[in-house]
Write an enzyme that holds these catalytic residues in place. Structure first.
Site, short mmCIF file in Angstrom:
data_model
loop_
_atom_site.label_atom_id
_atom_site.label_comp_id
_atom_site.label_asym_id
_atom_site.label_seq_id
_atom_site.Cartn_x
_atom_site.Cartn_y
_atom_site.Cartn_z
N GLY A 1 -16.05 -2.95 -4.01
CA GLY A 1 -16.93 -4.11 -4.06
C GLY A 1 -16.24 -5.25 -4.79
CB CYS B 1 -11.87 0.12 -4.90
SG CYS B 1 -11.20 -1.52 -5.27
CE1 TYR B 2 -17.83 -3.49 -9.84
CE2 TYR B 2 -19.31 -2.00 -8.67
CZ TYR B 2 -19.09 -2.93 -9.67
OH TYR B 2 -20.12 -3.29 -10.51
CG HIS C 1 -9.54 0.42 -0.60
ND1 HIS C 1 -10.92 0.36 -0.54
CD2 HIS C 1 -9.15 -0.59 -1.40
CE1 HIS C 1 -11.34 -0.66 -1.28
NE2 HIS C 1 -10.28 -1.25 -1.82
CD GLU D 1 -11.71 2.84 1.96
OE1 GLU D 1 -12.14 1.75 1.53
OE2 GLU D 1 -11.24 3.73 1.21
CG ASP E 1 -22.61 0.84 22.86
OD1 ASP E 1 -21.70 1.69 22.81
OD2 ASP E 1 -22.57 -0.24 22.25
CE LYS F 1 -18.48 0.51 21.21
NZ LYS F 1 -19.38 0.07 22.29
#
Length: 522
Positions: free
Chosen positions: A59, A86-87, A176, A178, A234, A377
């Protein structure tokens, strides 16, 4: 969304991170269902849902500033395993008695990281001191680890870049894991979730289908259901999933506005019906849309006209169906990112404009069924493949609701649509032949219809139109980079377009990232 009684779940507490959705996706890639919750609702949601683990996102705030979102002490005292990023790493240190400060040493981008022997990093190959690159983005740092925690990693600028308690059920990293730029990032998350927390990792596309089919049957009962098909993945997967659950109770409506790419209308009318057996009502409104768009060149006006005419056409078809039989439900292909971005996650989501079915009337008196609202997705594609949908539908690149209407710069006419369809088909064929169709997020092909370019074709001078190729790579369309398509592929595309589409004498490559440029030109 999921069977809360038996499904393992991780809650990602969002402190305002740009990567919160990416964290949730990475958790699911490890085989564990995840949801995102706002930090202001964290304890309320955690106490209600009792997740198996919690991940704290990054954040933009500083934990020592007034008004910054902090980690509720009740969360750290709950006994639920917590991983901070992180934050979230700093908020965790702050809540557990550590110290966070602005050291004057910021780190941004790819950074060498050294991991010491620990439970979290023990599955990473190498010696006891493991060095690899991570992605940093911070100005503050943890200055002192919480009591009972050991420091498990550092960089040249940040002495405490990772820590964990004795069991590693409470752990965190300053970087991070991710993002793809972090080496070993997915393995770090997988190890913590599966080997340290002890989750089974049973979240899969097969389980999604089974649980959604059961939920839809329970909710719908014997009621009739309608679904608007756009030609996109979708709405197709949503319809196929509902069809699997309730069979002939579903009627799909396909409004053919004449703005799809070559072969896509036929995919819906033939291939989709053959694969699913769905009852399909086709509404041919090509002339209606062209008449409404006549003389219009402003992009936003075109979008509004297409949305308005779609609403009218769909509403007319829906009313005709419901006049003969009572319809209780409307299927919508809303995905999980749409829920998050709208600030939702609970209750009925707003119907999206232009995404799945071009925008639907707000006063339709149907209850919503959103069988994909828990999915990203990539998960939607996996479900579609398991449901037996054709590859051409499952792997269809993202395509705007207004269709080719916003890929023609200028007035939309039947002739211009023909030219653009021909050029677009060539680009798609060559990208597929080069096996790039699944590595590229999408490749808009744009006709600069109001521009004339001087050229030489044969022995004569020509004044043809330029075509723009816009291949991009992305994970979520929020940001994108231009795709590095090999020169020989670009050459084949350019040569074929200028040879086979006589109205075009110039092919241009758009090499702008997003930001600053959007993926679509209009």
């Amino acid at each position: 969304m999921v069977d809360q009684g038996s499904q393992e779940r991780v809650l990602v507490v969002d402190f305002g991170a740009q990567y919160a959705q990416l964290i949730a996706r990475r958790v699911r890639q490890a085989g564990v269902y995840s949801e995102i919750i706002g930090s202001h609702l964290a304890w309320e949601s955690i106490s209600k849902n009792r997740p198996n683990a919690i991940i704290l996102s990054g954040g933009p705030s500083s934990v020592y500033e007034s008004g910054a979102p902090l980690l509720d002490k009740r969360i750290v005292e709950s006994g639920i395993p917590i991983f901070g990023i992180c934050y979230g790493f700093q908020a965790m240190a702050n809540a557990l008695g550590g110290e966070v400060a602005k050291t004057g040493r910021s780190e941004f981008g790819r950074t060498p990281f050294t991991a010491t022997q620990s439970r979290l990093f023990s599955s990473i190959k190498g010696e006891s001191k493991r060095e690899f690159n991570v992605w940093m983005s911070h100005g503050d740092s943890v200055k002192k680890a919480p009591p009972g925690f050991i420091v498990t990693g550092s960089t040249s600028e940040t002495a405490i870049s990772a820590f964990e308690n004795e069991s590693a059920l409470l752990a965190g990293v300053q970087f991070h894991p991710e993002v793809l730029h972090t080496e070993n990032g997915q393995e770090i998350l997988r190890r913590w979730l599966i080997e340290i927390v002890g989750l089974k990792g049973s979240w899969s596309a097969e389980n999604i289908i089974e649980s959604e089919v059961r939920r839809i049957r329970d909710e719908v009962g014997s009621a009739r259901v309608i679904c608007g098909l756009s030609g996109g993945v979708d709405s197709a997967v949503a319809a196929a999933l509902v069809q699997r659950a309730i069979g002939e109770q579903l009627t799909c409506v396909f409004v053919d506005h004449g703005l799809l790419r070559e072969g896509e209308a036929e995919q819906v009318e033939k291939d989709f019906v053959k694969a699913t057996g769905v009852r399909l009502v086709v509404v041919d409104e090509k002339e209606r849309f062209l008449d409404a768009l006549s003389g219009v060149t402003d992009p936003e006006t075109k979008r509004k006209i297409i949305g308005r005419e779609f609403i009218r056409a769909f509403e007319s078809a829906a009313n005709e169906i419901s006049a003969n039989e009572t319809v209780g439900y409307l299927v919508q292909g809303t995905l999980y990112p749409d829920i998050v971005e709208s600030g939702g996650g609970t209750g009925t989501a707003n119907i999206k404009s232009h995404h799945n079915v071009g925008g639907l009337p707000e006063d339709l008196k149907f209850k919503l069924i959103e069988p994909l609202r828990a999915l990203f997705k990539d998960e939607v594609r996996e479900v579609g493949a398991l449901l037996g949908l054709p590859e051409e539908i499952v792997w269809r690149q993202p395509f705007p609701g207004p269709g080719l209407g916003i890929r023609i710069i200028g007035e939309v006419t039947e002739e211009r649509l023909r030219v653009l369809r021909s050029a677009d088909l060539i680009a798609r064929e060559e990208l597929k032949s080069a096996q790039l169709d699944r590595t590229i997020w999408q490749c808009p092909v744009v006709l600069l219809a109001d521009v004339r370019s001087v050229g030489v074709q044969g022995d004569g001078r020509t004044y043809g139109h330029p075509i723009v190729l816009r291949p991009v790579t992305s994970e979520d369309a929020m940001t994108a980079d231009w795709a590095r398509v090999p020169y020989e592929v670009l050459e084949r595309i350019s040569t074929r377009i200028t040879n086979e589409v006589r109205e075009v004498n110039r092919v241009i490559l758009d090499i702008t990232s997003k930001p600053p440029g959007t993926i679509e030109w209009e």
